[in-house]
Design an enzyme around this catalytic site. Structure first.
Site, mmCIF file in Angstrom:
data_model
loop_
_atom_site.group_PDB
_atom_site.id
_atom_site.type_symbol
_atom_site.label_atom_id
_atom_site.label_comp_id
_atom_site.label_asym_id
_atom_site.label_seq_id
_atom_site.Cartn_x
_atom_site.Cartn_y
_atom_site.Cartn_z
ATOM 1 N N GLY A 54 1.321 -0.858 -0.112
ATOM 2 C CA GLY A 54 0.060 0.319 0.349
ATOM 3 C C GLY A 54 0.783 1.510 0.014
ATOM 4 O O GLY A 54 2.375 1.907 0.839
ATOM 5 N N TYR B 8 -8.890 -6.677 -5.369
ATOM 6 C CA TYR B 8 -9.628 -7.474 -4.548
ATOM 7 C C TYR B 8 -9.968 -6.485 -3.684
ATOM 8 O O TYR B 8 -10.005 -6.919 -2.485
ATOM 9 C CB TYR B 8 -9.310 -9.109 -4.596
ATOM 10 C CG TYR B 8 -9.197 -9.867 -5.362
ATOM 11 C CD1 TYR B 8 -10.887 -10.441 -6.200
ATOM 12 C CD2 TYR B 8 -8.242 -9.737 -6.143
ATOM 13 C CE1 TYR B 8 -10.607 -11.173 -7.181
ATOM 14 C CE2 TYR B 8 -8.176 -10.228 -7.728
ATOM 15 C CZ TYR B 8 -9.226 -11.090 -7.859
ATOM 16 O OH TYR B 8 -9.586 -12.204 -9.139
ATOM 17 N N ALA C 132 9.139 1.201 -5.353
ATOM 18 C CA ALA C 132 10.155 2.458 -5.954
ATOM 19 C C ALA C 132 9.407 3.515 -5.559
ATOM 20 O O ALA C 132 10.725 4.255 -5.691
ATOM 21 C CB ALA C 132 10.802 2.064 -7.681
ATOM 22 N N GLY C 133 8.658 4.122 -6.140
ATOM 23 C CA GLY C 133 7.273 5.232 -6.777
ATOM 24 C C GLY C 133 7.572 5.542 -5.058
ATOM 25 O O GLY C 133 8.239 6.846 -4.437
ATOM 26 N N ASP C 134 7.254 4.546 -4.336
ATOM 27 C CA ASP C 134 7.327 5.471 -2.656
ATOM 28 C C ASP C 134 8.817 4.987 -2.324
ATOM 29 O O ASP C 134 9.017 6.279 -1.346
ATOM 30 C CB ASP C 134 6.776 3.709 -1.846
ATOM 31 C CG ASP C 134 4.652 4.018 -2.587
ATOM 32 O OD1 ASP C 134 5.138 4.634 -3.087
ATOM 33 O OD2 ASP C 134 5.037 2.245 -2.882
ATOM 34 N N ASP D 4 7.003 -4.239 -2.132
ATOM 35 C CA ASP D 4 6.803 -3.180 -1.336
ATOM 36 C C ASP D 4 8.143 -2.793 -1.386
ATOM 37 O O ASP D 4 9.328 -1.379 -0.966
ATOM 38 C CB ASP D 4 5.473 -2.365 -1.895
ATOM 39 C CG ASP D 4 4.953 -2.868 -3.029
ATOM 40 O OD1 ASP D 4 5.456 -4.078 -3.605
ATOM 41 O OD2 ASP D 4 3.938 -2.348 -2.980
#
Ligand code: KDG
Length: 323
Positions: free
Chosen positions: A33, A105, A259-261, A297
């Protein structure tokens, strides 16, 4: 320095092999997330973090709570609701060999029912930054209202707001819907983070990247800086008349998610600690480059020491490696 954030935390089921999910039998389970990952990243970089979210009254909710706790992210403002925790699957390397598809989901998830009345002003006391992304207001009408309330409190308490446009086409299926949902948040951000893909999606009528940057600048009226992430092409920051560019590090990509986080966590941490734009971009690019080498992540998010080690290795090679 306390940072507060708002967003949905999900269980990610990440296939151990590439290809169509029909034929995949084994999955790794990860907690993911975007906003929670940014908070984990900033907590590894020394910040006190608190997270506003809702999880289900189920095993996945318990898993998320224990992960946030063990990663040092405060869970005092986490609600537990009688709905399922959101889940998503990844499909890796198919049909495009180096790309990951995301299958959600999460409709009717515990977080999608979070409402503005559940956000207490007290949460924001002593915070110096509030961070969220375009994913959060895209999840439901009540999530949008909750995000607006959080922005309103942050503004009233003089807390800096950072916002990553973070467009997910499965949540915001057209540029009109995306602009309609995100414009108000783009307008209020003090630090706006975005990506070339997001700008292409938001402004399909504009041909050049320069025109798209001008357009987002005209919308982000309060932004003291705008950060443009361009993946393997590097990243740029625009602050007043200043433009700073740093190329990306060349690394092997195993799983680009997160990666962006990691980039956001390292960039925001650097700025809050008073580092220059050039240093902030270097750390942010390094964090992104480290994370793409691993599944999951946030697990590979670096500390300052690991960032320095990575950067010095990229610059100097083996000989000058500081150990
Ligand atoms: O930043 C990576 C995330 O996009 C992903 O892991 C899940 O937050 C997520 C989302 O809502 O798509």
């Amino acid at each position: 320095m306390k940072i507060i954030s708002l967003g949905e935390v999900l269980i990610q089921l990440n296939p151990v092999s590439k290809g169509p999910l029909r034929y995949v039998d084994l999955f790794e389970k990860h907690v993911a997330g975007s906003e929670a990952s940014v908070m984990i990243g900033m907590s590894r970089l020394g910040f006190t973090t608190e997270f506003i979210t809702a999880v289900g009254e189920d095993e996945f909710g318990k898993c998320i709570l224990s992960t946030l706790n063990s990663e040092g992210v405060g869970t005092n403002f986490v609600k537990v609701k009688p709905y399922p925790t959101g889940v998503y699957f990844l499909q890796r390397g198919y049909p495009i060999s180096n790309k990951t598809d995301v299958l959600y989901y999460r409709k009717g998830s515990a977080f999608s029912f979070l409402s503005p009345e559940e956000i207490d002003e007290e949460y924001f006391k002593d915070a110096m930054l509030f961070h969220t992304s375009g994913i959060t207001p895209s999840l439901s009408e009540s999530c949008k209202a909750t995000t607006l309330k959080a922005f309103e409190i942050a503004r009233r308490y003089n807390i800096k707001i950072s916002f990553d446009t973070n467009i997910r086409k499965k949540l915001l299926p057209s540029s009109e819907i995306a602009l309609d949902t995100l414009e108000i948040f783009i307008k209020e951000a003090d630090i706006l983070l975005t990506g070339q893909g997001d700008l292409d999606f938001l402004f399909p009528e504009l041909n050049s990247i320069e025109a798209k940057i001008d357009k987002i600048k005209s919308l982000a009226v309060k932004a003291e800086m705008i950060v443009l992430k361009m993946g393997e092409k590097g990243a740029k920051v625009f602050r007043d008349k200043e433009i700073v560019y740093k190329p990306a590090y060349k690394v092997e990509v195993v799983d680009e998610l997160g990666a962006g986080d990691a980039f956001d966590a390292a960039f925001l941490s650097s700025i809050l600690l008073g580092k220059s734009l050039s240093e902030a971009l270097t750390y942010a690019n390094a964090a992104g480059a480290i994370v793409v080498g691993f599944m999951g992540d946030f697990e590979a998010f670096p500390s300052w020491r690991e960032l320095d080690l990575f950067i010095s290795y990229q610059k100097e090679g083996e000989q000058k490696l500081i150990r």
